[in-house]
Design a protein around this motif. Sequence first.
Motif, short mmCIF file in Angstrom:
data_model
loop_
_atom_site.label_atom_id
_atom_site.label_comp_id
_atom_site.label_asym_id
_atom_site.label_seq_id
_atom_site.Cartn_x
_atom_site.Cartn_y
_atom_site.Cartn_z
N ILE A 105 3.76 -10.27 3.92
CA ILE A 105 2.73 -10.00 2.93
C ILE A 105 3.34 -9.62 1.66
CG2 ILE A 105 0.77 -8.57 2.09
CD1 ILE A 105 -0.31 -8.61 4.86
N PHE A 118 -0.74 -17.78 7.74
CA PHE A 118 0.24 -16.82 8.36
C PHE A 118 1.20 -17.36 9.39
CE2 PHE A 118 -2.93 -13.36 7.14
CZ PHE A 118 -1.88 -12.27 6.55
N ASP A 127 3.68 -13.56 0.48
CA ASP A 127 2.27 -13.58 -0.27
C ASP A 127 2.32 -12.52 -1.36
OD1 ASP A 127 -0.66 -14.32 -0.08
OD2 ASP A 127 -0.68 -12.17 -0.06
N MET A 167 0.80 -9.82 -1.76
CA MET A 167 -0.56 -9.17 -1.67
C MET A 167 -1.38 -9.88 -3.01
SD MET A 167 -0.43 -5.15 -0.54
CE MET A 167 0.82 -4.64 -1.87
N THR A 176 -5.50 -10.14 1.71
CA THR A 176 -4.12 -9.93 2.16
C THR A 176 -4.11 -8.27 1.83
OG1 THR A 176 -3.31 -10.87 0.22
CG2 THR A 176 -3.16 -12.08 2.20
N PHE A 225 -2.74 -6.09 4.77
CA PHE A 225 -1.57 -5.01 4.57
C PHE A 225 -1.80 -3.69 5.04
CE2 PHE A 225 0.69 -2.18 2.08
CZ PHE A 225 1.96 -2.47 2.31
N HIS A 279 3.87 -18.39 7.05
CA HIS A 279 4.60 -17.50 6.79
C HIS A 279 5.44 -16.82 7.78
CE1 HIS A 279 2.12 -17.79 3.24
NE2 HIS A 279 2.09 -16.41 3.04
#
Length: 336
Positions: A55, A298, A59, A61, A66, A70, A301
């Motif tokens: 994250i 995810f 990403d 956040m 997310t 997190f 990721h």
Amino acid sequence: METLVFQDLDFNQTLVEDHLYFEQHVDGFGIAVAVLYLVVCVLGLAGNLLVIVVILKLDKMSSSTTVYIFNLSLADGLFMIGLPFIASQNFQNHWMFGDTACKAVMVLDGINQFTSVFCLTVMSVDRCMALLEPFRLARWRTPRCAKIISLFLWFFSLLTILPMALHFSADGGLCIPDSISDSWWLGVLSYTFVLGFALPYTVMLASYTAMLITMRSGRLTAMNQESARLEQQMTKMVVAVVVMFGACWLPFYTFNFYSLYHGGLALTLARAFELVVLLSYSWSCANPILYACLSDSFRRHFRSLLCPVAKSSPSMQCNTERSDLTESGRDVTTQA
């Protein structure tokens, strides 16, 4: 609260008084449970750390969902830190870390347990808002707003747990409350059950019901096909985490309330309780697995982050994964 640690330790004290089981028996079952505690701790720490890194690094956040994930992963990961201390006391029937560590572990576990539950509750409401009124409620679903709410949840968890946690001490050789009575124990059980399970889970189920009705009503057809698919996928992931939460924690509370009315506990029940405690910790360990199984974003990721450390054939697959991640970099943002 830390419902788990609070109730677990009190319950262990009852076992000491009634059976002296943990003190006199270190058998294969005890060793197996200790190993399982270790496995859950390692997997929980590694999995939640991976989610946090993903994250923050990939990403950043970029959505309210997310941000909550997190904070949920941060709370779950920190929650795992207290597990070796609890496992050690369960295994040896003795707290060997001193009075200060006893209070610190109780405060740390309590904050993380409450924050984990509260974050999941808010995340369920956030998902519900995203499906029911995606445009009208958009200003409440920004990353900035989610961060402010998350900070409040951490602070509220501290206020919730502090009065109980400071009553713990290790003066008697176990990290337990200074004074235990049936009324005190019933009060703690009721307080932690209502605030740490019943009310949050009611909100989660209400949100789940509203999301299910919305998804079946066909309201997502107004979105383009890809956005609707991502919304459904993220919603199903959150619902799976909520269901797992109930499955892992309800047996724990059931056993604790049952112990109030049964002073003499059979060996089988004592062993079953150890497994129930392990199950409640397993929820924090299971969340990253659910993310990987139920969310394409995810999963991409995770692969993008782990691919560079793979020993085998560096080139094409890693580059493809990175390309896919770049092309779908909006996935997590769109989902939330």
